[in-house]
Design an enzyme around this catalytic site. Structure first.
Site, short mmCIF file in Angstrom:
data_model
loop_
_atom_site.label_atom_id
_atom_site.label_comp_id
_atom_site.label_asym_id
_atom_site.label_seq_id
_atom_site.Cartn_x
_atom_site.Cartn_y
_atom_site.Cartn_z
N ASN A 37 0.82 -1.21 0.00
CA ASN A 37 0.00 0.00 0.00
C ASN A 37 0.85 1.27 0.00
OD1 ASN A 37 -2.42 1.33 -0.03
ND2 ASN A 37 -2.94 0.94 2.14
N HIS A 122 -14.63 -3.93 10.91
CA HIS A 122 -14.17 -2.62 11.39
C HIS A 122 -15.34 -1.69 11.63
CE1 HIS A 122 -9.79 -2.35 9.80
NE2 HIS A 122 -10.05 -3.54 10.26
N ARG A 147 -13.84 -4.77 15.60
CA ARG A 147 -12.84 -3.78 15.99
C ARG A 147 -13.53 -2.43 16.09
NH1 ARG A 147 -7.65 -1.37 12.60
NH2 ARG A 147 -9.14 0.19 11.92
N TYR A 159 -6.93 7.99 13.46
CA TYR A 159 -6.75 6.74 12.69
C TYR A 159 -8.00 5.85 12.74
CZ TYR A 159 -5.85 1.94 11.78
OH TYR A 159 -5.99 0.67 11.30
N ASP A 210 -7.20 -1.07 17.76
CA ASP A 210 -5.89 -0.93 17.12
C ASP A 210 -5.25 0.38 17.58
OD1 ASP A 210 -3.71 -0.90 15.43
OD2 ASP A 210 -4.85 -1.30 13.60
N HIS A 212 -2.34 1.31 16.45
CA HIS A 212 -1.62 1.75 15.24
C HIS A 212 -0.30 2.42 15.56
CE1 HIS A 212 -1.79 2.58 10.83
NE2 HIS A 212 -2.47 1.46 10.90
N GLU A 236 -4.18 -4.06 19.59
CA GLU A 236 -3.24 -4.28 18.48
C GLU A 236 -2.24 -3.15 18.36
OE1 GLU A 236 -5.41 -4.67 14.84
OE2 GLU A 236 -3.68 -4.11 13.62
N GLU A 262 1.30 -6.85 11.68
CA GLU A 262 0.85 -6.64 10.30
C GLU A 262 1.96 -6.07 9.42
OE1 GLU A 262 -2.50 -4.05 11.01
OE2 GLU A 262 -1.37 -2.31 10.35
N ARG A 283 0.07 -11.13 13.91
CA ARG A 283 -0.77 -10.59 12.83
C ARG A 283 -0.12 -10.67 11.44
NH1 ARG A 283 -4.83 -8.34 11.99
NH2 ARG A 283 -4.28 -6.18 11.61
N HIS A 312 -3.62 -10.18 9.27
CA HIS A 312 -3.99 -8.88 8.74
C HIS A 312 -4.91 -9.08 7.53
CE1 HIS A 312 -2.18 -4.99 6.76
NE2 HIS A 312 -3.28 -4.70 7.42
N ASP A 316 -6.23 -3.20 1.62
CA ASP A 316 -5.06 -3.14 0.73
C ASP A 316 -4.46 -4.52 0.48
OD1 ASP A 316 -4.57 -2.14 3.57
OD2 ASP A 316 -2.54 -2.72 3.04
N GLU A 339 -8.85 -10.88 10.23
CA GLU A 339 -9.41 -9.56 9.94
C GLU A 339 -10.12 -9.59 8.59
OE1 GLU A 339 -6.45 -6.51 9.56
OE2 GLU A 339 -7.90 -4.88 9.72
N TRP A 402 2.10 7.20 11.87
CA TRP A 402 0.70 7.15 11.42
C TRP A 402 0.09 5.84 11.84
CZ3 TRP A 402 -1.69 3.81 7.83
CH2 TRP A 402 -3.07 4.06 7.73
C1 GCO Z 1 -5.37 -2.93 10.20
C2 GCO Z 1 -4.31 -2.05 9.71
C3 GCO Z 1 -4.60 -1.37 8.43
C4 GCO Z 1 -3.40 -0.58 7.95
C5 GCO Z 1 -3.32 -0.65 6.48
C6 GCO Z 1 -2.15 0.10 5.93
O1 GCO Z 1 -5.29 -3.28 11.35
O2 GCO Z 1 -6.22 -3.30 9.41
O3 GCO Z 1 -3.78 -1.25 10.71
O4 GCO Z 1 -5.75 -0.62 8.52
O5 GCO Z 1 -3.47 0.72 8.39
O6 GCO Z 1 -3.27 -2.00 6.11
O7 GCO Z 1 -1.99 -0.15 4.58
MG MG Z 2 -3.63 -2.63 12.36
#
Ligand code: GCO
Ligand code: MG
Length: 402
Positions: A37, A122, A147, A159, A210, A212, A236, A262, A283, A312, A316, A339, A402
């Protein structure tokens, strides 16, 4: 038997996907996902310039040897670009082998360990109230695991918030868009979301969150502690994992189960976390971590320490990865959850597949191979469109994760 041709197909049915198609002299072909991605074309070039020339003429049945050739033979090991390219080759070769055997892939891996695969969706919203509603929507759709991500007052584009969409799509601009972050605001707000969720829906569903990579270890530990009463399935990416030791501090302070991986590419990214039992779920997935051949090694190591899988599965990762992961999940003894963000209708049409969702579970199909194909004519109608993931900055402008 020989590999006669291999081609990379780039398509953008709403978002970019990179697909490798390997064709053999016996008419059987296989496909693999190579999507990275926001950095897609780096993998295209790695495959076209440096991998495909080595594949032509080789025996597609020698999956392990080709994996080792691409991994050891490059001299330069690991990394997201290399490992995605290897994953694409590996998955295409497993697809070919399973088609030749006339079996769905999970049969070759060792057969079925379960009927269906529990997935999590999600749910998100601009604030707690909207997120609680969104979780209710997922409960109505039959999800057993959800989630939950909420916008945080005072934080710009926090996020994971879908902004009106069922699922969010972060890679949204031709140059990275700038989002905000504020740890203390999130630390105060996120636990309130889970309190409200448990208050509203009780404890019958699994809830996940998450982080992140946003929190430092001690902040992650604080979040984990504050979330304990709400019994999350997992927290996560609570802190970045380049330093695997960082998780020890989190672990020492909280019993909230931890998931990470991930962005891991190989078993080496996870080795210490697993062996020291610093996490509960790994993950890493097919496209990110070198395909079926390598993910199986990670899962086997994890099983020794009662760490379970949680592949994961964001948008993407193409349906090719989703389909392959479902065969993997159907087999893997130490399965945790998968997921499942759902792809758009356009994407599903470009990648015809035989998996389906029912009552909170995904089921892989019985078609020989991994069960996912690509409609090349349709794919050609959606040319590549540069799209970056966002970046995050603190209020004073400092770059953050991010
Ligand atoms: C998740 C991930 C994704 C990522 C993404 C980035 O837990 O699904 O954090 O949302 O942000 O795959 O390309
Ligand atoms: Mg994630």
């Amino acid at each position: 038997m020989k590999i006669e041709r291999a081609r990379v197909i780039v398509t953008c049915p709403g978002r970019n996907f990179v697909t490798l198609k390997i064709e053999t002299d016996q008419g059987v072909y296989g496909i693999g996902d190579a999507t990275l991605n926001g950095r897609e074309l780096a993998v295209v070039s790695y495959l076209e310039e440096h991998v495909i020339p080595c594949l032509i003429g080789s025996d597609p049945r020698r999956i392990e040897d080709i994996w080792q050739f691409l991994y050891r033979g490059a001299y330069w090991r690991r990394g997201p670009v290399t490992m995605r390219a290897i994953a694409a080759v590996d998955v295409a070769l497993w697809d070919i082998k399973a088609k030749m055997a006339g079996m769905p892939l999970y049969q070759l891996l060792g057969g079925r360990s379960r009927d269906g695969v529990m997935v999590y969706g999600h749910a998100s919203g601009e604030d707690i109230e909207a997120t609680v509603d969104a979780v209710g929507h997922y409960i109505d759709m039959g999800y057993k695991a959800i989630r939950a991500q909420t916008g945080v007052p005072g934080v710009k584009d926090a996020y994971g918030v879908g902004r009106g969409k069922l699922y969010y799509e972060p890679a949204d601009a031709a140059l990275p868009s700038v989002t905000g972050w504020d740890t203390s605001k999130a630390l105060n707000y996120v636990p309130k979301l889970f309190a409200k969720l448990r208050d509203t829906y009780g404890f019958d569903h699994h809830l996940l969150h998450d982080g992140h990579h946003r929190y430092t270890p001690i902040e992650a530990a604080t979040l984990g502690k504050r979330l304990e009463p709400f019994q999350l399935f997992w927290l996560e990416d609570c802190t970045p994992a380049e330093n695997q030791e960082a998780f020890r501090l989190v672990r020492q302070h909280t019993t909230t189960p931890l998931a990470v991986g991930e962005i891991f590419n190989t078993i080496w990214d996870a080795k210490d976390l697993i062996e020291n039992q610093l996490i509960d779920y790994i993950r890493a997935t097919i496209v990110g971590a070198g395909g079926v051949t390598h993910l199986r090694r990670i899962a086997d190591l994890a099983s020794l320490y009662q760490v379970r899988t949680g592949c994961h599965g964001a948008t993407d990762l193409s349906p090719v990865t989703m389909g392959t992961a479902l065969h993997f999940d159907t087999w893997v003894p130490n399965f945790g959850v998968q997921e499942y963000m759902r792809h758009s209708e356009e994407t599903d049409a470009v990648f015809p597949h035989d998996y389906h969702f029912a009552d909170g579970l995904l089921y892989c199909g019985e078609t020989p191979g991994h069960g996912v194909d690509i409609d090349e004519d349709l794919a050609a109608k959606y040319p590549y469109k540069r799209a970056y993931l966002p970046v995050a900055r603190l209020e004073d402008g400092t770059m953050w994760n991010w």
